[in-house]
Design a protein around this motif. Structure first.
Motif, PDB file in Angstrom:
ATOM      1  N   LYS A   1      38.493  39.657  49.255  1.00  0.00           N
ATOM      2  CA  LYS A   1      37.425  40.429  49.900  1.00  0.00           C
ATOM      3  C   LYS A   1      37.853  40.927  51.277  1.00  0.00           C
ATOM      4  CE  LYS A   1      33.491  38.361  47.485  1.00  0.00           C
ATOM      5  NZ  LYS A   1      33.150  39.648  46.836  1.00  0.00           N
ATOM      6  N   LEU A   2      38.457  40.071  52.089  1.00  0.00           N
ATOM      7  CA  LEU A   2      38.878  40.509  53.424  1.00  0.00           C
ATOM      8  C   LEU A   2      40.005  41.523  53.345  1.00  0.00           C
ATOM      9  CD1 LEU A   2      38.805  37.179  55.473  1.00  0.00           C
ATOM     10  CD2 LEU A   2      37.162  39.054  55.513  1.00  0.00           C
ATOM     11  N   THR A   3      40.924  41.325  52.428  1.00  0.00           N
ATOM     12  CA  THR A   3      42.031  42.263  52.305  1.00  0.00           C
ATOM     13  C   THR A   3      41.550  43.628  51.824  1.00  0.00           C
ATOM     14  OG1 THR A   3      43.509  40.424  51.796  1.00  0.00           O
ATOM     15  CG2 THR A   3      44.282  42.624  51.253  1.00  0.00           C
ATOM     16  N   SER A   4      40.598  43.633  50.909  1.00  0.00           N
ATOM     17  CA  SER A   4      40.087  44.910  50.424  1.00  0.00           C
ATOM     18  C   SER A   4      39.300  45.643  51.498  1.00  0.00           C
ATOM     19  CB  SER A   4      39.199  44.677  49.193  1.00  0.00           C
ATOM     20  OG  SER A   4      38.076  43.877  49.533  1.00  0.00           O
ATOM     21  N   LYS A   5      38.698  44.925  52.436  1.00  0.00           N
ATOM     22  CA  LYS A   5      37.955  45.577  53.515  1.00  0.00           C
ATOM     23  C   LYS A   5      38.877  46.127  54.591  1.00  0.00           C
ATOM     24  CE  LYS A   5      33.845  44.637  51.862  1.00  0.00           C
ATOM     25  NZ  LYS A   5      32.933  45.715  51.400  1.00  0.00           N
ATOM     26  N   THR A   6      39.880  45.374  54.990  1.00  0.00           N
ATOM     27  CA  THR A   6      40.735  45.792  56.107  1.00  0.00           C
ATOM     28  C   THR A   6      41.883  46.687  55.665  1.00  0.00           C
ATOM     29  OG1 THR A   6      41.988  43.737  55.846  1.00  0.00           O
ATOM     30  CG2 THR A   6      40.201  43.732  57.440  1.00  0.00           C
ATOM     31  N   VAL A   7      42.453  46.414  54.497  1.00  0.00           N
ATOM     32  CA  VAL A   7      43.581  47.197  54.026  1.00  0.00           C
ATOM     33  C   VAL A   7      43.146  48.256  53.020  1.00  0.00           C
ATOM     34  CG1 VAL A   7      45.963  47.007  53.182  1.00  0.00           C
ATOM     35  CG2 VAL A   7      44.923  45.088  54.332  1.00  0.00           C
ATOM     36  N   ASP A   8      41.915  48.171  52.520  1.00  0.00           N
ATOM     37  CA  ASP A   8      41.311  49.167  51.643  1.00  0.00           C
ATOM     38  C   ASP A   8      42.065  49.289  50.322  1.00  0.00           C
ATOM     39  OD1 ASP A   8      39.463  50.992  50.817  1.00  0.00           O
ATOM     40  OD2 ASP A   8      40.427  52.711  51.779  1.00  0.00           O
ATOM     41  N   ILE A   9      42.341  48.169  49.687  1.00  0.00           N
ATOM     42  CA  ILE A   9      42.890  48.170  48.337  1.00  0.00           C
ATOM     43  C   ILE A   9      42.081  47.191  47.505  1.00  0.00           C
ATOM     44  CG2 ILE A   9      45.210  48.809  49.049  1.00  0.00           C
ATOM     45  CD1 ILE A   9      46.050  45.934  48.750  1.00  0.00           C
ATOM     46  N   HIS A  10      42.122  47.375  46.202  1.00  0.00           N
ATOM     47  CA  HIS A  10      41.365  46.527  45.295  1.00  0.00           C
ATOM     48  C   HIS A  10      41.923  45.103  45.326  1.00  0.00           C
ATOM     49  CE1 HIS A  10      39.651  45.039  41.486  1.00  0.00           C
ATOM     50  NE2 HIS A  10      38.710  45.953  41.703  1.00  0.00           N
ATOM     51  N   PRO A  11      41.038  44.095  45.198  1.00  0.00           N
ATOM     52  CA  PRO A  11      41.546  42.708  45.210  1.00  0.00           C
ATOM     53  C   PRO A  11      42.579  42.432  44.126  1.00  0.00           C
ATOM     54  CG  PRO A  11      39.172  42.735  45.513  1.00  0.00           C
ATOM     55  CD  PRO A  11      39.572  44.138  45.224  1.00  0.00           C
ATOM     56  N   ALA A  12      42.388  43.018  42.940  1.00  0.00           N
ATOM     57  CA  ALA A  12      43.377  42.800  41.879  1.00  0.00           C
ATOM     58  C   ALA A  12      44.718  43.432  42.246  1.00  0.00           C
ATOM     59  CB  ALA A  12      42.861  43.383  40.560  1.00  0.00           C
ATOM     60  N   VAL A  13      44.670  44.608  42.889  1.00  0.00           N
ATOM     61  CA  VAL A  13      45.913  45.258  43.316  1.00  0.00           C
ATOM     62  C   VAL A  13      46.599  44.423  44.401  1.00  0.00           C
ATOM     63  CG1 VAL A  13      46.900  47.340  44.337  1.00  0.00           C
ATOM     64  CG2 VAL A  13      45.036  47.517  42.706  1.00  0.00           C
ATOM     65  N   ALA A  14      45.818  43.873  45.315  1.00  0.00           N
ATOM     66  CA  ALA A  14      46.391  43.028  46.369  1.00  0.00           C
ATOM     67  C   ALA A  14      47.056  41.789  45.777  1.00  0.00           C
ATOM     68  CB  ALA A  14      45.296  42.626  47.358  1.00  0.00           C
ATOM     69  N   PHE A  15      46.383  41.160  44.811  1.00  0.00           N
ATOM     70  CA  PHE A  15      46.952  39.964  44.190  1.00  0.00           C
ATOM     71  C   PHE A  15      48.215  40.301  43.407  1.00  0.00           C
ATOM     72  CE2 PHE A  15      47.003  36.817  40.687  1.00  0.00           C
ATOM     73  CZ  PHE A  15      47.149  35.672  41.450  1.00  0.00           C
ATOM     74  N   GLY A  16      48.169  41.407  42.654  1.00  0.00           N
ATOM     75  CA  GLY A  16      49.349  41.803  41.896  1.00  0.00           C
ATOM     76  C   GLY A  16      50.511  42.217  42.777  1.00  0.00           C
ATOM     77  N   SER A  17      50.217  42.876  43.903  1.00  0.00           N
ATOM     78  CA  SER A  17      51.291  43.283  44.812  1.00  0.00           C
ATOM     79  C   SER A  17      51.984  42.071  45.433  1.00  0.00           C
ATOM     80  CB  SER A  17      50.728  44.188  45.907  1.00  0.00           C
ATOM     81  OG  SER A  17      49.774  43.495  46.697  1.00  0.00           O
ATOM     82  N   VAL A  18      51.231  41.032  45.734  1.00  0.00           N
ATOM     83  CA  VAL A  18      51.840  39.815  46.284  1.00  0.00           C
ATOM     84  C   VAL A  18      52.769  39.167  45.250  1.00  0.00           C
ATOM     85  CG1 VAL A  18      51.361  37.480  47.104  1.00  0.00           C
ATOM     86  CG2 VAL A  18      50.003  39.391  47.942  1.00  0.00           C
ATOM     87  N   ILE A  19      52.328  39.111  44.001  1.00  0.00           N
ATOM     88  CA  ILE A  19      53.164  38.527  42.951  1.00  0.00           C
ATOM     89  C   ILE A  19      54.433  39.356  42.754  1.00  0.00           C
ATOM     90  CG2 ILE A  19      53.266  37.978  40.498  1.00  0.00           C
ATOM     91  CD1 ILE A  19      50.325  37.327  40.599  1.00  0.00           C
ATOM     92  N   ALA A  20      54.276  40.691  42.732  1.00  0.00           N
ATOM     93  CA  ALA A  20      55.441  41.552  42.550  1.00  0.00           C
ATOM     94  C   ALA A  20      56.396  41.454  43.742  1.00  0.00           C
ATOM     95  CB  ALA A  20      54.992  42.996  42.357  1.00  0.00           C
ATOM     96  N   GLY A  21      55.843  41.417  44.958  1.00  0.00           N
ATOM     97  CA  GLY A  21      56.698  41.284  46.137  1.00  0.00           C
ATOM     98  C   GLY A  21      57.450  39.974  46.163  1.00  0.00           C
ATOM     99  N   THR A  22      56.806  38.903  45.731  1.00  0.00           N
ATOM    100  CA  THR A  22      57.482  37.607  45.668  1.00  0.00           C
ATOM    101  C   THR A  22      58.604  37.624  44.641  1.00  0.00           C
ATOM    102  OG1 THR A  22      55.394  36.537  46.285  1.00  0.00           O
ATOM    103  CG2 THR A  22      57.126  35.141  45.356  1.00  0.00           C
ATOM    104  N   ALA A  23      58.373  38.284  43.502  1.00  0.00           N
ATOM    105  CA  ALA A  23      59.406  38.349  42.477  1.00  0.00           C
ATOM    106  C   ALA A  23      60.602  39.187  42.929  1.00  0.00           C
ATOM    107  CB  ALA A  23      58.821  38.928  41.187  1.00  0.00           C
TER     108      ALA A  23
END
Length: 439
Positions: A349-371
């Motif tokens: 919720k906080l990431t989608s408000k400040t960075v303006d991306i969907h929570p699912a996109v934020a979660f997926g981007s973190v997983i992809a960046g870690t990989a």
């Protein structure tokens, strides 16, 4: 009558017929000449040999084939060289990427100070000095606190061991003593192997620490250059681009600054919430150094990805254990529960408000960046994806959405029922008509 030698000598000689010229200008040999023997030309000299004609069995290699083979080998060698260089420089490239995002994070503060008349290099130095001073002071404070707690634990370890042994004897009706437990532990093989491995691994740990310090220095150095020479870097980049591309690059740069700042703002807000929640728990359990531990948990869990949560929870558990061993379990349970709440509720919720991306996109981007890049990828994945999404959003043509209840998730149940009834009646009429024709 047979001719004599005198008649043969006196017989007149008939002149030889001249050779008939061919179309190519060559003479035709005498038909009486034996095959395989070249006919004599004028003056008794043999004629010039004719050029040999190319046959399919003796076809020559195309002239372009050797050049193509050399070019293919050269390209393959360049590919191997580039692959080797990339794998050798991948660490440096990751450090430069992390330094670039760090420079984007401090760009707003440096820009405000430069707008008030301060030199940009001095403004960048002051910002970095403030960040380093705060970090070093916090590490020194926690280090002194941790050292004191470790000394207390070593001094009180016999008391903790006696209480644990008494609990085991009362619960399981055993007859253990502290002396026997200490002797069995000290004489065990695994302890001796652990001590030997620890002694041989001191150099490895020292090399790892020195490598980490050198990497940190490299990141700060590149980030300082990116932030201090930001306008010069942008001018150099735009000087090789046409005016239309320059505007796009500058717009992307501004978007990256805004999204990176928003991401850091959301991380700081989550660190504050986490620190307050853990401070309340530490005060309830009467754990010493509760404010410092709360700050430690908030900062480490948010700004060190992947392993930050475990590092953040280990220190409060260690200190809570000095008060009461059961308090360590309470701290562990609270850390695990709060981490799940933060991962699935608070952070999206906080990431989608400040960075303006969907929570699912934020979660997926973190997983992809870690990989892709490990801890560094997890740290910069969200601002990078937010920047890319905001930049590409300007090139996507959007239309007005039709006023249909199905857009909002409301299905037209009444219309669906009427359509099914009409279809059933039509089918009934068709079946009745078909039966009448058969009759």
């Amino acid at each position: 009558m047979a001719p004599t030698d005198d008649t043969e000598k006196n017989a007149p000689k008939t002149p030889e017929a001249p050779a008939t010229p061919s179309a190519a200008g060559s003479t035709t040999p005498d038909a009486s000449a034996s095959p395989g023997v070249p006919a004599a030309g004028s003056g008794g000299r043999p004629p010039a040999e004719l050029p040999a004609t190319a046959t399919p069995s003796g076809a020559r290699m195309p002239r372009w084939l050797p050049r193509a083979m050399v070019l293919a080998l050269a390209l393959y060698a360049c590919f191997l060289l580039g692959d080797w260089a990339f794998h050798q420089l991948v660490g440096l490239l990751v450090n430069v990427l992390l330094a670039f995002f760090l420079a984007l994070a401090i760009e707003p503060a440096v820009g405000r100070m430069a707008a008030r008349g301060m030199r940009r290099g001095l403004a960048t130095f002051l910002v970095f000095f403030g960040v380093l001073a705060t970090g070093i002071g916090f590490v020194v404070l926690l280090g002194s606190m941790l050292a004191g707690q470790i000394v207390d634990m070593v001094e009180n370890f016999p008391k903790y061991l006696d209480s644990l042994i008494n609990w085991i004897n009362e619960t399981f009706h055993t007859d253990l003593s502290r002396v026997e437990v200490q002797d069995s532990v000290l004489k065990s093989d695994w302890l001796q192997k652990y001590v030997q491995n620890s002694a041989t691994g001191v150099l490895d740990v020292s090399a790892t620490v020195l490598g980490g310090l050198f990497r940190l220095l490299t990141i700060f150095l590149f980030a300082f250059y990116f932030a201090a020479d930001g306008p010069r870097f942008r001018r150099a980049l735009c000087s090789v681009l046409p005016p239309a591309r320059q505007a796009e690059v500058l717009r992307a740069w501004e978007i990256a600054v805004d999204k990176t700042g928003g991401y850091l703002y959301s991380r700081g807000l989550m660190a504050l919430i986490s620190g307050v929640a853990h401070f309340v728990l530490f005060e309830i359990l009467d754990v010493p150094y509760a404010p410092a531990l709360a700050v430690w948990v908030g900062l480490v869990s948010q700004f060190i990805p992947t392993i930050g949560t475990y590092l953040a929870g280990a220190l409060p558990m260690l200190i809570a254990f000095t008060v009461n061993p059961w308090y360590a379990l309470w701290v562990l349970g609270f850390v695990v529960v709060y981490q799940q709440f933060e991962n699935y509720v608070l952070q999206p919720k906080l990431t989608s408000k400040t960075v303006d991306i969907h929570p699912a996109v934020a979660f997926g981007s973190v997983i992809a960046g870690t990989a892709l890049l490990g801890a560094v990828g997890a740290l910069i994945a969200i601002p990078a994806v937010a920047t890319l999404q905001a930049f590409l959003g300007a090139y996507v043509k959007r239309y007005d959405v039709t006023d249909d209840p199905r857009v909002h998730g409301h299905r037209r149940y009444g219309e669906a029922v009427v359509a099914r009834l009409q279809k059933a009646l039509q089918h009934k009429k068709e079946s009745a008509a078909g039966s009448g024709e058969d009759a």
